[in-house]
Design a protein around this motif. Structure first.
Motif, PDB file in Angstrom:
ATOM      1  N   SER A 139      -2.093 -47.860  -8.935  1.00  0.00           N
ATOM      2  CA  SER A 139      -3.437 -47.472  -9.354  1.00  0.00           C
ATOM      3  C   SER A 139      -4.054 -48.416 -10.372  1.00  0.00           C
ATOM      4  CB  SER A 139      -3.400 -46.055  -9.941  1.00  0.00           C
ATOM      5  OG  SER A 139      -2.825 -45.136  -9.046  1.00  0.00           O
ATOM      6  N   SER A 140      -3.522 -49.626 -10.499  1.00  0.00           N
ATOM      7  CA  SER A 140      -3.980 -50.521 -11.559  1.00  0.00           C
ATOM      8  C   SER A 140      -5.470 -50.841 -11.467  1.00  0.00           C
ATOM      9  CB  SER A 140      -3.166 -51.823 -11.524  1.00  0.00           C
ATOM     10  OG  SER A 140      -3.288 -52.465 -10.263  1.00  0.00           O
ATOM     11  N   ASN A 141      -6.039 -50.825 -10.263  1.00  0.00           N
ATOM     12  CA  ASN A 141      -7.468 -51.109 -10.092  1.00  0.00           C
ATOM     13  C   ASN A 141      -8.280 -49.852  -9.780  1.00  0.00           C
ATOM     14  OD1 ASN A 141      -6.856 -53.751 -10.462  1.00  0.00           O
ATOM     15  ND2 ASN A 141      -7.171 -54.397  -8.349  1.00  0.00           N
ATOM     16  N   LEU A 142      -7.710 -48.679 -10.035  1.00  0.00           N
ATOM     17  CA  LEU A 142      -8.362 -47.427  -9.660  1.00  0.00           C
ATOM     18  C   LEU A 142      -8.619 -46.583 -10.897  1.00  0.00           C
ATOM     19  CD1 LEU A 142      -9.129 -45.537  -7.197  1.00  0.00           C
ATOM     20  CD2 LEU A 142      -6.853 -44.538  -7.490  1.00  0.00           C
ATOM     21  N   VAL A 143      -9.852 -46.053 -11.019  1.00  0.00           N
ATOM     22  CA  VAL A 143     -10.173 -45.123 -12.097  1.00  0.00           C
ATOM     23  C   VAL A 143      -9.794 -43.721 -11.629  1.00  0.00           C
ATOM     24  CG1 VAL A 143     -11.986 -44.144 -13.542  1.00  0.00           C
ATOM     25  CG2 VAL A 143     -12.043 -46.582 -12.953  1.00  0.00           C
ATOM     26  N   ARG A 144      -8.817 -43.109 -12.303  1.00  0.00           N
ATOM     27  CA  ARG A 144      -8.329 -41.785 -11.921  1.00  0.00           C
ATOM     28  C   ARG A 144      -8.988 -40.727 -12.796  1.00  0.00           C
ATOM     29  NH1 ARG A 144      -3.213 -42.279  -9.260  1.00  0.00           N
ATOM     30  NH2 ARG A 144      -3.222 -40.026  -9.088  1.00  0.00           N
ATOM     31  N   LEU A 145      -9.372 -39.604 -12.194  1.00  0.00           N
ATOM     32  CA  LEU A 145      -9.952 -38.490 -12.937  1.00  0.00           C
ATOM     33  C   LEU A 145      -8.875 -37.773 -13.743  1.00  0.00           C
ATOM     34  CD1 LEU A 145     -12.258 -36.890 -10.210  1.00  0.00           C
ATOM     35  CD2 LEU A 145     -13.005 -38.221 -12.177  1.00  0.00           C
ATOM     36  N   ARG A 146      -9.206 -37.371 -14.960  1.00  0.00           N
ATOM     37  CA  ARG A 146      -8.310 -36.508 -15.725  1.00  0.00           C
ATOM     38  C   ARG A 146      -8.297 -35.122 -15.084  1.00  0.00           C
ATOM     39  NH1 ARG A 146     -10.868 -37.026 -21.552  1.00  0.00           N
ATOM     40  NH2 ARG A 146     -12.693 -36.679 -20.220  1.00  0.00           N
ATOM     41  N   PRO A 147      -7.228 -34.334 -15.284  1.00  0.00           N
ATOM     42  CA  PRO A 147      -7.111 -33.050 -14.590  1.00  0.00           C
ATOM     43  C   PRO A 147      -8.317 -32.126 -14.749  1.00  0.00           C
ATOM     44  CG  PRO A 147      -5.011 -33.620 -15.566  1.00  0.00           C
ATOM     45  CD  PRO A 147      -5.982 -34.657 -16.028  1.00  0.00           C
ATOM     46  N   GLY A 148      -8.872 -32.011 -15.947  1.00  0.00           N
ATOM     47  CA  GLY A 148     -10.025 -31.137 -16.125  1.00  0.00           C
ATOM     48  C   GLY A 148     -11.226 -31.601 -15.334  1.00  0.00           C
ATOM     49  N   ASP A 149     -11.500 -32.901 -15.368  1.00  0.00           N
ATOM     50  CA  ASP A 149     -12.629 -33.448 -14.610  1.00  0.00           C
ATOM     51  C   ASP A 149     -12.374 -33.331 -13.111  1.00  0.00           C
ATOM     52  OD1 ASP A 149     -13.939 -34.223 -16.988  1.00  0.00           O
ATOM     53  OD2 ASP A 149     -12.780 -36.082 -17.056  1.00  0.00           O
ATOM     54  N   ALA A 150     -11.128 -33.566 -12.690  1.00  0.00           N
ATOM     55  CA  ALA A 150     -10.787 -33.440 -11.272  1.00  0.00           C
ATOM     56  C   ALA A 150     -10.970 -32.002 -10.799  1.00  0.00           C
ATOM     57  CB  ALA A 150      -9.352 -33.894 -11.035  1.00  0.00           C
ATOM     58  N   THR A 151     -10.600 -31.033 -11.630  1.00  0.00           N
ATOM     59  CA  THR A 151     -10.752 -29.617 -11.265  1.00  0.00           C
ATOM     60  C   THR A 151     -12.217 -29.266 -11.066  1.00  0.00           C
ATOM     61  OG1 THR A 151      -8.737 -29.032 -12.463  1.00  0.00           O
ATOM     62  CG2 THR A 151     -10.292 -27.254 -12.010  1.00  0.00           C
ATOM     63  N   SER A 152     -13.065 -29.720 -11.978  1.00  0.00           N
ATOM     64  CA  SER A 152     -14.503 -29.447 -11.853  1.00  0.00           C
ATOM     65  C   SER A 152     -15.071 -30.058 -10.584  1.00  0.00           C
ATOM     66  CB  SER A 152     -15.242 -29.998 -13.078  1.00  0.00           C
ATOM     67  OG  SER A 152     -14.824 -29.372 -14.263  1.00  0.00           O
ATOM     68  N   ALA A 153     -14.698 -31.299 -10.320  1.00  0.00           N
ATOM     69  CA  ALA A 153     -15.209 -31.964  -9.126  1.00  0.00           C
ATOM     70  C   ALA A 153     -14.702 -31.288  -7.859  1.00  0.00           C
ATOM     71  CB  ALA A 153     -14.793 -33.438  -9.146  1.00  0.00           C
ATOM     72  N   TYR A 154     -13.420 -30.954  -7.830  1.00  0.00           N
ATOM     73  CA  TYR A 154     -12.818 -30.322  -6.650  1.00  0.00           C
ATOM     74  C   TYR A 154     -13.501 -28.993  -6.352  1.00  0.00           C
ATOM     75  CZ  TYR A 154      -8.770 -29.322  -3.536  1.00  0.00           C
ATOM     76  OH  TYR A 154      -7.941 -29.067  -2.468  1.00  0.00           O
ATOM     77  N   ARG A 155     -13.757 -28.188  -7.375  1.00  0.00           N
ATOM     78  CA  ARG A 155     -14.458 -26.918  -7.170  1.00  0.00           C
ATOM     79  C   ARG A 155     -15.832 -27.151  -6.535  1.00  0.00           C
ATOM     80  NH1 ARG A 155     -11.828 -22.760  -9.680  1.00  0.00           N
ATOM     81  NH2 ARG A 155     -10.679 -23.247 -11.606  1.00  0.00           N
ATOM     82  N   SER A 156     -16.561 -28.134  -7.045  1.00  0.00           N
ATOM     83  CA  SER A 156     -17.900 -28.423  -6.516  1.00  0.00           C
ATOM     84  C   SER A 156     -17.824 -28.878  -5.066  1.00  0.00           C
ATOM     85  CB  SER A 156     -18.582 -29.487  -7.373  1.00  0.00           C
ATOM     86  OG  SER A 156     -18.859 -29.005  -8.662  1.00  0.00           O
ATOM     87  N   TYR A 157     -16.866 -29.744  -4.779  1.00  0.00           N
ATOM     88  CA  TYR A 157     -16.752 -30.242  -3.405  1.00  0.00           C
ATOM     89  C   TYR A 157     -16.323 -29.142  -2.445  1.00  0.00           C
ATOM     90  CZ  TYR A 157     -16.954 -34.802  -5.726  1.00  0.00           C
ATOM     91  OH  TYR A 157     -17.324 -35.881  -6.491  1.00  0.00           O
ATOM     92  N   LEU A 158     -15.468 -28.230  -2.886  1.00  0.00           N
ATOM     93  CA  LEU A 158     -15.075 -27.115  -2.034  1.00  0.00           C
ATOM     94  C   LEU A 158     -16.272 -26.237  -1.696  1.00  0.00           C
ATOM     95  CD1 LEU A 158     -11.650 -26.101  -3.612  1.00  0.00           C
ATOM     96  CD2 LEU A 158     -12.017 -27.184  -1.387  1.00  0.00           C
TER      97      LEU A 158
END
Length: 314
Positions: A139-158
């Motif tokens: 993942s050296s060239n990838l910006v990864r979401l922190r768990p809280g931000d990922a949870t918010s995004a995942y809920r919205s996408y669902l």
């Protein structure tokens, strides 16, 4: 038609995407199990460096990235189609979003501390640390979401997926297309690998119903094959000539000032950036192909999609 050999591992989300596509198209296939982390000597012998999972092998032709492999399987068996004619552009664009933005939000949620503890709870000591170090390197060239931000995004996408699943059996109509398979695999991981986090689906029951319809497709007719046997298949075969293989577009498209026959490298843009070097034998509007030699496999042709990959002179 030579055997379709899928190099995969059980908990790989992108492998599940292709296992379902093979089941949907009722294509028989052989399964070679690969390690989830490096080293992967058998995979690298075939690809020359590319280490992401899955990889499709057809004789001495090696296809990388599920976006390209879906095109290959569509050519092998056009019906049922992954790309409905009236939705071809829309479902491809959606699939690209689902394989990237949706997937990384899902996995950021799935592998939060509670999920990771469940996944690795019964694994041998050091497994979690080794997996984390492997994925950090990838993942050296990838910006990864922190768990809280990922949870918010995942809920919205669902919720957005629910808006689509409320209307049809599948996302774009009454039959699944490439968009369904691309959207499903991160959700599959939540449902099957980290069921302790299933409560995120409580507000979107139509997504659960859609996921159950996807799961019901199944994996089709699979038989197991050893990694060394797959290497021998490649060594005994001759790769198809460019333009004569399962990639139907063949016109040369030069956007880099690199002639066919040049020594080049191809690298994923963001995740798993190990390079594959070889002789450039095809550069079309959709894909690149390299000819390379390995002592274990002999001459193989390795194919990549054009989108998402960097081509350079070696």
């Amino acid at each position: 038609m030579q055997d379709l050999i899928l190099h995969n591992y059980a908990s790989s989300p992108f492998s599940e995407k292709l296992r379902l596509v093979l089941g949907h198209k009722k294509l028989p296939w052989k399964s070679v199990l690969v390690p989830p982390i490096m080293p992967k000597p058998d995979v690298v012998a075939l690809t020359g460096g590319y280490r992401r999972t899955p990889v499709l092998q057809v004789g001495a032709d090696i296809y990388c990235d599920t976006a390209l492999i879906c095109d290959v399987l569509e050519h092998v068996r056009p019906e049922p189609t992954l790309y409905p004619p009236h939705l071809k552009g829309a479902c491809r664009i959606f699939a690209q979003w689902a394989d990237s933005t949706l997937f990384w939000a899902a996995m950021g949620y799935n592998l939060q501390p509670k999920g990771a503890a469940f996944v690795f709870g019964k694994a041998p000591a050091g497994t979690a640390e080794a997996f984390g170090a492997d994925r950090k390197a990838m993942s050296s060239n990838l910006v990864r979401l922190r768990p809280g931000d990922a949870t918010s995004a995942y809920r919205s996408y669902l919720r957005r997926l629910a808006n689509m699943a409320d209307e049809h059996d599948f996302l774009f109509g009454m039959d699944p297309c490439v968009a369904d398979f691309a959207a499903y695999h991160g959700i599959w991981y939540t449902r099957t690998q980290v069921p302790v986090l299933m409560d995120i689906f409580s507000a979107t029951p139509s997504v659960v119903e859609w996921a159950e319809r996807m799961a019901a497709i199944g994996h089709g007719a699979m038989t197991k094959l050893g990694a060394e046997d797959a290497i021998e298949v490649a060594k005994a075969a001759e790769p198809e000539a460019p333009g004569a293989n399962l990639l139907i577009d063949s016109a040369f498209q030069d956007d880099h000032g690199l002639r066919l026959g040049s020594r080049v490298s191809i690298t994923p843009e963001s995740f798993g950036t190990e390079a594959t070097e070889g002789e450039l034998i095809a550069a079309t509007r959709t894909h690149y192909s390299l000819r390379r030699h390995d002592p274990r496999t002999g001459v193989v042709h390795v194919h990549f999609p054009r989108l998402g990959y960097v081509l350079k002179a070696a």
